[in-house]
Design a protein around this motif. Structure first.
Motif, PDB file in Angstrom:
ATOM      1  N   PHE A 214       0.845  -1.182   0.000  1.00 31.78           N
ATOM      2  CA  PHE A 214       0.000   0.000   0.000  1.00 31.78           C
ATOM      3  C   PHE A 214       0.889   1.243   0.000  1.00 31.78           C
ATOM      4  N   TRP A 215       0.621   2.151  -0.932  1.00 30.14           N
ATOM      5  CA  TRP A 215       1.374   3.395  -1.007  1.00 30.14           C
ATOM      6  C   TRP A 215       0.421   4.586  -0.885  1.00 30.14           C
ATOM      7  N   ALA A 216       0.922   5.661  -0.288  1.00 27.66           N
ATOM      8  CA  ALA A 216       0.154   6.911  -0.248  1.00 27.66           C
ATOM      9  C   ALA A 216       0.127   7.497  -1.659  1.00 27.66           C
ATOM     10  N   ALA A 217      -1.069   7.616  -2.240  1.00 24.89           N
ATOM     11  CA  ALA A 217      -1.188   8.021  -3.644  1.00 24.89           C
ATOM     12  C   ALA A 217      -0.661   9.427  -3.891  1.00 24.89           C
ATOM     13  N   ASP A 218      -0.859  10.329  -2.940  1.00 24.58           N
ATOM     14  CA  ASP A 218      -0.449  11.717  -3.161  1.00 24.58           C
ATOM     15  C   ASP A 218       1.053  11.903  -3.087  1.00 24.58           C
ATOM     16  N   GLU A 219       1.786  10.852  -2.675  1.00 21.48           N
ATOM     17  CA  GLU A 219       3.243  10.943  -2.601  1.00 21.48           C
ATOM     18  C   GLU A 219       3.931   9.978  -3.556  1.00 21.48           C
ATOM     19  N   TRP A 220       3.135   9.302  -4.402  1.00 21.57           N
ATOM     20  CA  TRP A 220       3.726   8.334  -5.333  1.00 21.57           C
ATOM     21  C   TRP A 220       4.569   9.037  -6.388  1.00 21.57           C
ATOM     22  N   LYS A 221       5.776   8.534  -6.563  1.00 27.04           N
ATOM     23  CA  LYS A 221       6.669   9.062  -7.582  1.00 27.04           C
ATOM     24  C   LYS A 221       7.610   7.954  -8.018  1.00 27.04           C
ATOM     25  N   PRO A 222       7.514   7.499  -9.260  1.00 28.74           N
ATOM     26  CA  PRO A 222       8.403   6.430  -9.720  1.00 28.74           C
ATOM     27  C   PRO A 222       9.867   6.828  -9.601  1.00 28.74           C
ATOM     28  N   GLY A 223      10.702   5.838  -9.329  1.00 28.75           N
ATOM     29  CA  GLY A 223      12.144   6.073  -9.281  1.00 28.75           C
ATOM     30  C   GLY A 223      12.736   6.111  -7.896  1.00 28.75           C
ATOM     31  N   GLY A 224      11.928   5.891  -6.873  1.00 31.48           N
ATOM     32  CA  GLY A 224      12.464   5.912  -5.521  1.00 31.48           C
ATOM     33  C   GLY A 224      11.545   5.230  -4.543  1.00 31.48           C
ATOM     34  N   THR A 225      11.863   5.385  -3.276  1.00 32.18           N
ATOM     35  CA  THR A 225      11.077   4.782  -2.212  1.00 32.18           C
ATOM     36  C   THR A 225       9.753   5.525  -2.054  1.00 32.18           C
TER      37      THR A 225
END
Length: 278
Positions: A214-225
């Motif tokens: 589960f990831w926080a959608a508003d902080e999703w950014k490909p290329g990192g944690t």
């Protein structure tokens, strides 16, 4: 009651024709049960699974008989279930590239035999979700290995393999839609399926922080944690340790890491269900 099996997180008891599935507060990473428990984890996993089973009841039936007809000492963390003949395939759907799926892609440009385009990085969203099954290895007997769809067909037959894939992808699709409305990305998930009366049913847990990313959608950014709302947070903490080779015995978890891990489990429960954790 007879203890049939004690797993990394759950204990399974026989009670007449039924089984009781009891979720503990134990936590495992890299197939190693750590010596420190996460308070309320078992109850959160159980209650969240029950919520998801209800949400997805029209997609596939499940093994739940009762969440209340259980011994008082296990209230909230145990469910009475139908016995299933479990399919010996770990059914995994991936909509984003992370974890072992990312490592497999970096090695072969494919995951479970599914070819993926070049240039994908950690956290990349896939063009469409993919079915990436693995073997199901008993604790202490090694690690699960990726299977191709042809491997699954050879293991369980073409008809069952097709249903495993269909159900897994539909559970992921529906679950992702629900989670997206709550600001959560489900990067991938693993489900357990078994046979009862010739029909497949969901077993074990469903779309929890133990079985899903589960990831926080508003902080999703490909290329990192990403900002994890699951036990990947604990894996990342362990990777900073020196002297642990990911074999038993595992390290003690510091109090602040226990609290931060519990907070993530509570947050994902509350955001998905809309209910305050009691």
């Amino acid at each position: 009651m007879e203890l049939l099996h004690s797993g990394k997180v759950r204990d399974v008891y026989a009670d007449g024709d039924d089984i009781l599935l009891v979720a503990s507060d134990r936590v495992s990473i890299y197939d190693v049960v750590l010596p420190t428990a996460i308070p309320d984890k078992g109850k959160i996993l159980t209650q969240l699974s029950l919520w998801w089973f209800e949400q997805l009841a029209d997609v596939v039936p499940n093994h739940i008989i009762s969440a209340t007809d259980v011994p008082a000492e296990w209230a909230g963390r145990a469910v009475r279930c139908e016995r299933l003949e479990m399919v010996m395939v770990e059914c995994i759907a991936r909509g984003y590239l992370a974890g072992s799926g990312l490592k497999e892609y970096e090695k072969d440009s494919a995951v479970s035999g599914v070819e993926l385009p070049p240039g994908l990085i950690e956290g990349s969203k896939l063009a469409e979700p993919i079915f990436t099954p693995t073997t199901k290895v008993a604790p202490g007997e090694g690690h699960d290995e990726f299977m191709t769809y042809a491997d699954v067909e050879a293991s369980v037959g073409a008809d069952v393999a097709a249903e495993l894939r269909r159900i897994t992808l539909e559970v992921y699709r529906r679950g992702s839609e629900v989670a997206a409305a709550k600001g959560i990305i489900i990067a991938d998930t693993k489900i357990e399926l078994g046979l009862a009366g010739g029909s497949l049913k969901l077993g074990d847990e469903l779309l929890t922080p133990d079985s899903s990313r589960f990831w926080a959608a508003d902080e999703w950014k490909p290329g990192g944690t990403q900002r994890y709302l699951d036990k990947q947070f604990l894996r990342d903490w362990s990777s900073s340790l020196t002297g642990w080779d990911r074999t038993a015995p595992g390290p003690e978890i510091p109090d602040e890491v226990v609290e931060a891990t519990r907070n993530r489990y509570v947050e994902v429960y509350e955001r998905l269900t809309g209910d305050a954790w009691r």
